[in-house]
Design a protein around this motif. Structure first.
Motif, short mmCIF file in Angstrom:
data_model
loop_
_atom_site.label_atom_id
_atom_site.label_comp_id
_atom_site.label_asym_id
_atom_site.label_seq_id
_atom_site.Cartn_x
_atom_site.Cartn_y
_atom_site.Cartn_z
N GLU A 61 0.83 -1.21 0.00
CA GLU A 61 0.00 0.00 0.00
C GLU A 61 0.86 1.26 0.00
N GLU A 62 1.93 1.26 0.79
CA GLU A 62 2.82 2.43 0.83
C GLU A 62 3.55 2.58 -0.50
N THR A 63 3.95 1.47 -1.10
CA THR A 63 4.60 1.51 -2.41
C THR A 63 3.65 2.07 -3.46
N LYS A 64 2.42 1.63 -3.42
CA LYS A 64 1.40 2.13 -4.37
C LYS A 64 1.19 3.63 -4.17
N LYS A 65 1.09 4.05 -2.93
CA LYS A 65 0.89 5.47 -2.62
C LYS A 65 2.05 6.30 -3.14
N TRP A 66 3.27 5.83 -2.92
CA TRP A 66 4.46 6.55 -3.38
C TRP A 66 4.46 6.65 -4.90
N ALA A 67 4.20 5.54 -5.57
CA ALA A 67 4.18 5.54 -7.04
C ALA A 67 3.14 6.51 -7.58
N GLU A 68 1.99 6.55 -6.95
CA GLU A 68 0.89 7.41 -7.43
C GLU A 68 1.11 8.88 -7.12
N GLU A 69 1.73 9.19 -6.00
CA GLU A 69 1.88 10.59 -5.59
C GLU A 69 3.13 11.25 -6.18
N ALA A 70 4.09 10.45 -6.59
CA ALA A 70 5.34 11.01 -7.12
C ALA A 70 5.24 11.26 -8.62
N GLU A 71 5.94 12.30 -9.04
CA GLU A 71 6.15 12.56 -10.46
C GLU A 71 7.58 12.12 -10.74
N TRP A 72 7.72 11.08 -11.53
CA TRP A 72 9.04 10.48 -11.77
C TRP A 72 9.76 11.26 -12.85
N LEU A 73 10.96 11.74 -12.51
CA LEU A 73 11.69 12.67 -13.38
C LEU A 73 12.88 12.05 -14.08
N GLY A 74 13.39 10.93 -13.58
CA GLY A 74 14.52 10.31 -14.26
C GLY A 74 15.22 9.27 -13.42
N LEU A 75 15.98 8.44 -14.11
CA LEU A 75 16.76 7.38 -13.49
C LEU A 75 18.18 7.47 -14.01
N GLU A 76 19.13 7.44 -13.09
CA GLU A 76 20.54 7.44 -13.47
C GLU A 76 21.19 6.21 -12.86
N ILE A 77 21.71 5.33 -13.69
CA ILE A 77 22.43 4.15 -13.23
C ILE A 77 23.87 4.57 -12.98
N LEU A 78 24.34 4.42 -11.74
CA LEU A 78 25.68 4.85 -11.36
C LEU A 78 26.71 3.74 -11.49
N GLY A 79 26.27 2.50 -11.37
CA GLY A 79 27.21 1.40 -11.48
C GLY A 79 26.56 0.07 -11.19
N THR A 80 27.24 -0.99 -11.56
CA THR A 80 26.77 -2.34 -11.29
C THR A 80 27.92 -3.19 -10.79
N GLU A 81 27.59 -4.19 -10.01
CA GLU A 81 28.54 -5.21 -9.57
C GLU A 81 27.89 -6.54 -9.90
N LYS A 82 28.57 -7.32 -10.68
CA LYS A 82 28.03 -8.61 -11.14
C LYS A 82 26.68 -8.36 -11.81
N GLY A 83 25.73 -9.29 -11.67
CA GLY A 83 24.41 -9.09 -12.25
C GLY A 83 24.34 -9.37 -13.74
N GLU A 84 25.33 -10.07 -14.26
CA GLU A 84 25.36 -10.43 -15.68
C GLU A 84 24.57 -11.72 -15.89
N GLU A 85 24.42 -12.11 -17.13
CA GLU A 85 23.63 -13.30 -17.46
C GLU A 85 24.13 -14.55 -16.74
N SER A 86 25.44 -14.69 -16.58
CA SER A 86 26.02 -15.88 -15.96
C SER A 86 26.02 -15.82 -14.43
N ASP A 87 25.64 -14.68 -13.84
CA ASP A 87 25.65 -14.51 -12.38
C ASP A 87 24.31 -14.88 -11.76
N ASP A 88 24.34 -15.16 -10.46
CA ASP A 88 23.12 -15.40 -9.68
C ASP A 88 22.85 -14.26 -8.71
N TYR A 89 23.77 -13.30 -8.65
CA TYR A 89 23.67 -12.19 -7.70
C TYR A 89 24.21 -10.94 -8.37
#
Length: 159
Positions: A61-89
Motif C-alpha cells: 500500500e505504501e509503495t502504491k501510494k508513493w508511485a501514485e503521488e510522485a512525479e518520476w523525473l529520471g533514473l541514473e544508473i551509477l554502477g553495477t557489480e556482477k548481475g550479468e547473465e552468468s551470475d546469480d547475484y
C-alpha cells in the motif's frame, strides 16, 4: 476501429503496449524496468519482481501510494557489480529523481538482486546516504520517501 478510451486505458496500463514480464538477462535491466513500473504505477510488476525471500518486507500500500503521488523525473544508473547473465547475484547503484508535494527528491540506493530459476528478482536495498530532499527536511516520524513503509528515522534516516 477501437474506442479512444480503450486505447488510453491500454496506454496507461503499459506504455509499450504489452504487459511487462520478468525475462531480463541482466540485473540492471530489471532495475530499469522496475523504475518504469513506478512511472506507470504498475504495482503488480513491482510485487512480482520482488524476491519471495524478502517480499514480506514490502509494504504494498505504501509503495502504491508513493508511485501514485510522485512525479518520476529520471533514473541514473551509477554502477553495477556482477548481475550479468552468468551470475546469480548482482548489485545496481542508481539515483531515481522524483517530485512529491512540490519538492524534488533524489533517492540514491544500491539494490541487491538475486536470480532464481533463471529470473532476476529485487531482494533489497543498501542505502548509501538516504534520500536527498531539496529545500525541505523530512521529519523523523514521517513515512520514508523510499517507499519502504517504515518511518524515516528507522529507514533511510538512520544515523
Amino acid at each position: 476501429m477501437k474506442n479512444i478510451k480503450d486505447k488510453e486505458k491500454k496506454k496507461d496500463k503499459d506504455i509499450r503496449g504489452e504487459k511487462m514480464e520478468n525475462n531480463f538477462v541482466k540485473a540492471v535491466d530489471l532495475m530499469k524496468a522496475r523504475y518504469e513500473a513506478y512511472e506507470r504505477k504498475d504495482i503488480d510488476f513491482i510485487v512480482e519482481t520482488h524476491d519471495s525471500a524478502t517480499r514480506a518486507d514490502l509494504d504494498v500500500e505504501e509503495t502504491k501510494k508513493w508511485a501514485e503521488e510522485a512525479e518520476w523525473l529520471g533514473l541514473e544508473i551509477l554502477g553495477t557489480e556482477k548481475g550479468e547473465e552468468s551470475d546469480d547475484y548482482g548489485i545496481v547503484e542508481f539515483k531515481a529523481i522524483f517530485r512529491e508535494k512540490g519538492q524534488e527528491h533524489i533517492h540514491h540506493e544500491k539494490s541487491e538482486f538475486h536470480k532464481r530459476d533463471g529470473k532476476w528478482y529485487y531482494s533489497g536495498w543498501l542505502p548509501l546516504q538516504g534520500t536527498i530532499v531539496k529545500g525541505k527536511k523530512i521529519g523523523a516520524n514521517e513515512a520514508c520517501p523510499c517507499g519502504s513503509g517504515k518511518k524515516y528515522k528507522k529507514c533511510c534516516g538512520k544515523k
